[in-house]
Scaffold this active site. Structure first.
Site, mmCIF file in Angstrom:
data_model
loop_
_atom_site.group_PDB
_atom_site.id
_atom_site.type_symbol
_atom_site.label_atom_id
_atom_site.label_comp_id
_atom_site.label_asym_id
_atom_site.label_seq_id
_atom_site.Cartn_x
_atom_site.Cartn_y
_atom_site.Cartn_z
ATOM 1 N N TYR A 35 0.821 -1.212 0.000
ATOM 2 C CA TYR A 35 0.000 0.000 0.000
ATOM 3 C C TYR A 35 0.856 1.264 0.000
ATOM 4 O O TYR A 35 0.378 2.342 -0.344
ATOM 5 C CB TYR A 35 -0.923 0.048 1.224
ATOM 6 C CG TYR A 35 -1.910 -1.094 1.355
ATOM 7 C CD1 TYR A 35 -2.127 -1.995 0.325
ATOM 8 C CD2 TYR A 35 -2.624 -1.257 2.537
ATOM 9 C CE1 TYR A 35 -3.022 -3.041 0.471
ATOM 10 C CE2 TYR A 35 -3.526 -2.304 2.683
ATOM 11 C CZ TYR A 35 -3.720 -3.198 1.653
ATOM 12 O OH TYR A 35 -4.607 -4.228 1.805
ATOM 13 N N HIS A 91 0.382 -11.705 2.125
ATOM 14 C CA HIS A 91 -0.641 -10.980 1.371
ATOM 15 C C HIS A 91 -1.378 -11.850 0.354
ATOM 16 O O HIS A 91 -2.588 -11.709 0.154
ATOM 17 C CB HIS A 91 -0.007 -9.779 0.658
ATOM 18 C CG HIS A 91 -0.943 -8.647 0.472
ATOM 19 N ND1 HIS A 91 -0.575 -7.327 0.613
ATOM 20 C CD2 HIS A 91 -2.257 -8.606 0.174
ATOM 21 C CE1 HIS A 91 -1.612 -6.545 0.388
ATOM 22 N NE2 HIS A 91 -2.643 -7.304 0.114
#
Length: 257
Positions: A35, A91
């Site tokens: 991110y 992730h």
């Protein structure tokens, strides 16, 4: 635990969003290396003045970091400017993910990480990971909302004491401002239930998550929406209304990845 996700926010947006969320009573913050806003999250935590021990910070190892996970965990701690990470996830399934999971287990033993889990793992990938895991995942973070309720996955994960954590809990919105959120917010069943309780569709969906046993991580940079999303603790959905929302399950995903 009230929570905020940090997906698709710029560093400045992320810092202000986390700061506002903490001031409004949120205590779970979700971010990730990919991110690009871990530093902003750390700054907001310091700026908020909320004691560190009251905040639960989640971040995620990106797939490219799996082969050097130990080093990347140290880098994450530096970017967040924290002494420990409350929850660290892989992730996505990818090459070397088992190596990365073992590195996360080592980080738990060293006190750098408090708990570990997975993101975007389903039964097949989860079963493979459990062949080498000595610490079962605390959570699996998957796309979950009224149209994609993950019912069979929840039963499977529960065998290991693993809880489902919901990303896109409100259906999500892409970079063009469109997505499943609009579909869910205009669903006639959800709209009808919202009118009954004098709540917004977002509040009804988040209350459903809470009563269904999901951890929900809605994300927003809008202070009004941040405040709206936490105002779900002054009412309960009836069993009848919970069943109406349960009937909306279509096993439909809104994400494009």
């Amino acid at each position: 635990m009230p929570s905020r996700g940090r997906f698709r926010l710029t560093p400045e947006q992320a810092e202000n969003s986390v700061y506002n969320a903490l001031k409004d009573g949120y205590r779970l913050i979700d971010t990730a290396h990919i991110y690009g806003n871990e530093e902003a999250v750390g700054k907001a935590i310091k700026r908020s003045g909320v004691p560190r021990e009251e905040i639960f910070v989640t971040t995620k190892l990106w797939t490219e970091d799996f082969s050097n996970a130990e080093e990347e965990i140290n880098n994450m701690l530096k970017r967040l400017d924290l002494e420990y990470i409350d929850l660290l996830l892989l992730h996505h399934p990818a090459d070397h993910d088992k190596e990365a999971y073992k590195a996360m287990e080592k980080a738990v033993k060293e006190g750098k990480v408090k708990s570990i889990g997975l993101s975007n793992y389903y039964e097949k990938e989860f079963a493979e990971m459990m062949k080498i895991a000595t610490i079962p995942p605390a959570v699996v973070q998957n796309e979950t909302h009224p149209y994609n309720q993950q019912k069979t996955e929840k039963v499977y994960f529960d065998k290991y004491g693993t809880v489902l954590e919901s990303w896109y809990p409100l259906g999500g919105r892409n970079r063009y401002g469109r997505g499943g959120k609009d579909t869910l917010f205009n669903d006639s069943t959800i709209v009808s239930i919202a009118k009954k309780y004098n709540k917004t569709p977002a509040q009804i969906i988040l209350r459903w998550h809470l009563q269904d046993g999901n951890i929900a991580i809605p994300g927003s940079s809008n202070p009004a929406h941040i405040k709206e999303n936490i105002e779900i603790f002054d009412f309960n959905l009836s069993n009848e209304d919970m069943k109406k929302i349960e009937a909306l399950d279509k096993k439909q995903r809104f994400s494009t990845f």
